[in-house]
Write an enzyme that holds these catalytic residues in place. Structure first.
Site, PDB file in Angstrom:
ATOM      1  CD  GLU A 104      15.432  19.751 -10.123  1.00  0.00           C
ATOM      2  OE1 GLU A 104      15.524  20.544  -9.158  1.00  0.00           O
ATOM      3  OE2 GLU A 104      15.627  20.106 -11.305  1.00  0.00           O
ATOM      4  CG  HIS A 105      20.286  18.644 -12.106  1.00  0.00           C
ATOM      5  ND1 HIS A 105      20.999  19.199 -13.138  1.00  0.00           N
ATOM      6  CD2 HIS A 105      19.636  19.670 -11.510  1.00  0.00           C
ATOM      7  CE1 HIS A 105      20.801  20.506 -13.159  1.00  0.00           C
ATOM      8  NE2 HIS A 105      19.983  20.814 -12.182  1.00  0.00           N
ATOM      9  CG  HIS A 161      19.563  21.695  -7.369  1.00  0.00           C
ATOM     10  ND1 HIS A 161      20.827  21.757  -7.899  1.00  0.00           N
ATOM     11  CD2 HIS A 161      18.742  22.245  -8.301  1.00  0.00           C
ATOM     12  CE1 HIS A 161      20.768  22.328  -9.080  1.00  0.00           C
ATOM     13  NE2 HIS A 161      19.521  22.632  -9.355  1.00  0.00           N
TER      14      HIS A 161
END
Lengths: 421, 427
Positions: B72-73, B69
């Protein structure tokens, strides 16, 4: 394109046909004045009627009928659009061409929806007592559960606080006390009233055959006496009095901040799109002032966004922020609004938002629900604009237009849910 | 590069599938008449991939929770300092990304300037740029995201259920990680994960809508970079049939108790998983759907608000469970009633007429997956992650029979279940 036929006084049939869809969506929307004395009764009706009807008096049989219709989705509920409450009943179902055995689904769906709305189970002049008691309790629990989602809860509380004592300040289902007080006999009166006097928009969005649907509801309304028909209306809110502030304390790890802004004077609805674009430059896209500066540069919050409430003309900014940073976030948000008012954004910023909205408006046509929602919200208040007209208008917006509308607005509501005392 | 065209007669639709020379799987689904095209560029890499090794490495490595995650950022930042959102703002596309247990997906939807947007998508995902400073900065935003979910009762009741059902499969860990685990993330480990999982052999590009197929293929040919064939081995821990705890309760500011009931079943993969997923969807609908006796009981008694329990067949690589959720004044009583109903139906079996009705309903649900470019793109992505065809659902459904249902029903063991409750705070 939306095709509208008037069926009877205040009753309209709208159809939007497109071969690409595999499902047809039919909804019957009763529009009434948002009135604190009646809002709960109408809300109870919206859930009560969908449980059974004369053709399917047992709720399990109704469930089986929906399964037989390829899992048709029966939906009902209430919306608040400006000063109006909309009570909706609808069904979304597979188109005839995709049925497995070539059976006609659309006609059965229209008849079933008609039966659910207009042929309820009534015993000795009243709805079934047990049903009423259960639906009242369900609605009480639904209203109480708004407390669970703190983001939505904070938004609702800010709105109730700003419009305290007015129709728009009511919960769309009414408050817990008024729901509990509703009597079965009042429900029958409320039911008759919406059939006879609500503004009615019947929407068909789907693949093609809307004729059966039209005939079913035309025949139905032919047998209903309509009188004192309501005409939907909407008054934009104009800033009155001083800034309202409220802080609520609760056990939250992250504070929820809601800021409401209102215009200081009345404006023409032609400015709606200009204000919408201005709001988007402020906080409606990942390139907006709030996202780039308050979220990304200052790392103050996970979300910080602005939206334009078309029906009331308000701008709402919502943010989830660490408890100790609430005041910092508020200051940063207000600074960004001032930046817009002072014209500190480029023509390129404006162009990007315009392209973004053009994309968004065009994509409305890709979903039956999106089409229904787009037109229904505008039909309440009789202010229907085609998407192509809106795109043309948006493309003409200049930087100076944005600065002028931004300067109409000032802070009217400051609401926080926090655990920081 | 051999293109395969896969058709469905009932829908009168087709899609094109091919494997690019780099190993990238491409799925192109033309949809005439729509305004919006949706493209998803995704990697089979999610929060459950904590311990893994490349074919070129000798040992497994374990990375901090929440790193997929975090990555992803970070991919939204580019070396020249221009933010990816800024690039897309010139095309008008609506752009975003998400990370789940088993995938990270980057996507956009647009009505105009499709080719420009596709080029941007393919480029930013293929060009990572991390510095110590930018990696550090993201901790504030992701920390706020984690706290937001910690305040969310729906999320907490669901995750507590998973945490207490699964001993070892990493669905028991929050997708975004924890404040502590993300503090361990640095640029070196981000690059390690990127270089492992963002290999084209582990990725898919899905496009659905009215886009021009030839132009899309030209862009794929010019923009996809060569990558070495990397094979990834994910560490699979033994997962017992039993659950960790049969009940877990916490308190949050909510109006009435919320619950999640999970029944743990054996994990499957590929077409077997898809078939089982559909069978258990039918079983759940038969158990608690709007035509079931239990639904009526819960409705009449007011035990579950509106009688409606949501259900989900929660499955993926290494996990398969049935999850029922809702709000109730007495979740333990709901569990007891649901267990009774399951045991009762295991004894009697479901009948043909009720089976035919729910099968009809599931056919409608399957058709609904083809009702918009967004839905189709999501279906296509699922088909890549789980290794089946986009139309396989429709053909499997046609073959299902009552015996499949009654046999699978018997595999539900009520002793392998977890009840997760979020109670209101005490005054």
């Amino acid at each position: 394109m939306l095709n509208t036929k008037k069926i009877k006084s205040g009753v309209y049939f709208h159809s939007f046909v497109d071969k690409k869809f595999k499902f047809n969506r039919i909804s019957v929307n009763f529009v009434v004045k948002m009135d604190s004395k009646e809002v709960s009764q109408n809300a109870i009706l919206s859930f009560l009627l969908r449980k059974r009807c004369q053709q399917y008096p047992n709720m399990l049989d109704l469930g089986k009928k929906l399964q037989q219709l390829y899992g048709a989705n029966l939906f009902s509920g209430c919306k608040k659009v400006g000063d109006n409450q909309i009570i909706t009943f609808g069904i979304s179902a597979l188109d005839d061409e995709l049925s497995l055995n070539g059976e006609s689904i659309s006609k059965q769906v229209a008849k079933l929806l008609d039966c659910i709305i207009f042929d309820p189970v009534i015993e000795s002049g009243k709805f079934v007592n047990e049903d009423v008691d259960i639906e009242k309790q369900n609605l009480v629990e639904l209203v109480e559960s708004e407390y669970n989602d703190k983001k939505q809860y904070a938004m609702n509380q800010a709105l109730y606080c700003l419009f305290d004592g007015e129709g728009y300040g009511c919960n769309k289902y009414g408050d817990v006390d008024s729901i509990r007080k509703v009597e079965n006999s009042q429900l029958i009166e409320a039911y008759k009233k919406i059939l006879e006097s609500a503004e009615v928009h019947i929407m068909f969005v789907g693949r093609e055959n809307y004729r059966d649907c039209f005939d079913v509801f035309k025949n139905r309304f032919d047998s209903i006496n309509r009188n004192n028909v309501y005409i939907s209306q909407n008054e934009k809110y104009v800033k009155l009095g001083e800034l309202k502030k409220k802080v609520e304390y609760d056990q939250v790890l992250q504070s929820k901040l809601v800021l409401g802004f209102a215009s200081s004077k009345k404006y023409n609805s032609k400015l709606d799109d200009v204000i919408m674009i201005m709001t988007a430059i402020l906080g409606g896209t990942p390139m907006s002032k709030l996202f780039v500066n308050v979220r990304e540069k200052l790392s103050l919050c996970y979300y910080c966004s602005a939206r334009y409430d078309l029906s009331k003309g308000l701008i709402w900014i919502e943010s989830g922020v660490e408890n100790k940073n609430v005041e910092r976030a508020k200051t940063a948000i207000l600074e960004q609004f001032e930046e817009i008012k002072n014209g500190n954004f480029s023509d390129e910023d404006l162009e990007k938002v315009i392209i973004f909205f053009e994309n968004g408006l065009k994509s409305t046509f890709d979903s039956p629900g999106g089409i229904e929602n787009y037109y229904l919200l505008q039909l309440c208040g009789n202010n229907v604009k085609s998407i192509s007209d809106r795109i043309d208008n948006i493309k003409r917006i200049k930087k100076q237009d944005i600065i002028e509308v931004a300067n109409l607005y000032s802070l009217v509501m400051d609401y926080v849910v926090t655990s920081e005392v | 590069m051999e293109k395969v065209v896969i058709k469905n007669e009932k829908l009168s639709e087709k899609y094109i599938k091919f494997k690019h020379k780099t190993g990238l799987t491409v799925l192109l689904y033309p949809m005439e008449g729509y305004s919006t095209s949706t493209a998803i560029f995704a990697t089979k890499y999610g929060s459950i991939d904590r311990t893994f090794k490349k074919s070129t490495s000798s040992s497994f490595i374990t990375v901090p929770d929440g790193i997929a995650h975090y990555l992803e950022h970070k991919l939204f930042e580019n070396e020249d300092g221009v933010d990816t959102f800024e690039l897309f703002s010139k095309t008008g596309a609506s752009v975003n990304a998400y990370t789940s247990f088993d995938r990270t997906a980057y996507y956009f939807s647009c009505t105009d300037n499709f080719c420009e947007s596709l080029k941007i998508l393919l480029n930013y995902v293929q060009n990572p740029y991390f510095t110590d400073e930018t990696v550090q900065k993201e901790q504030g935003i992701i920390g706020q995201e984690i706290k937001m979910y910690e305040d969310d009762p729906d999320w907490r009741v669901f995750f507590n259920c998973l945490e207490n059902m699964y001993h070892n499969v990493a669905v028991n860990v929050n997708i975004a990680g924890t404040i502590e685990s993300i503090a361990e993330i640095n640029k070196e480990v981000l690059y390690e994960c990127y270089n492992t999982f963002y290999n084209m052999n582990n990725m898919v590009l899905v496009i659905a809508g009215p886009f021009d197929i030839d132009s899309a293929i030209d862009i794929i040919q010019s923009e996809i970079k060569d990558s070495d064939p990397v094979e990834i081995e994910r560490k699979v821990d033994y997962e017992p049939d039993s659950v960790v705890n049969s009940i877990v309760e916490i308190s949050l500011p909510v109006s009435q108790p919320q619950f999640c009931i999970g029944y743990k079943l054996n994990a499957l993969s590929g077409l077997d998983m898809l078939k089982a997923e559909m069978i258990y969807q039918l079983i759940c609908e038969l158990l608690v759907g709007e035509s079931s006796e239990l639904y009526k009981d819960l409705y009449d008694s007011g035990l579950v608000a509106g009688g409606n329990m949501d259900y989900e067949v929660f499955c993926g690589e290494g996990y398969f469970s049935l999850i029922f959720s809702g709000e109730s004044s007495d979740p333990k009583k709901v569990l007891s009633k649901l267990n009774c109903e399951i045991e009762n139906k295991i004894k009697t079996g479901f009948g043909n007429s009720e089976f035919d009705l729910v099968k009809n309903a599931l056919y409608g649900y399957c058709m609904n997956c083809f009702n918009s470019p967004n839905r189709v793109a999501r279906e296509a992505l699922d088909s890549f992650i789980f290794k089946y065809g986009i139309y396989d659902k429709i053909s499997i459904l046609g073959e299902l029979n009552l015996k499949d249902i009654n046999d699978s029903l018997k595999l539900i063991n009520i002793n392998h279940s977890t009840l997760s409750i979020v109670n209101p705070l005490e005054d």
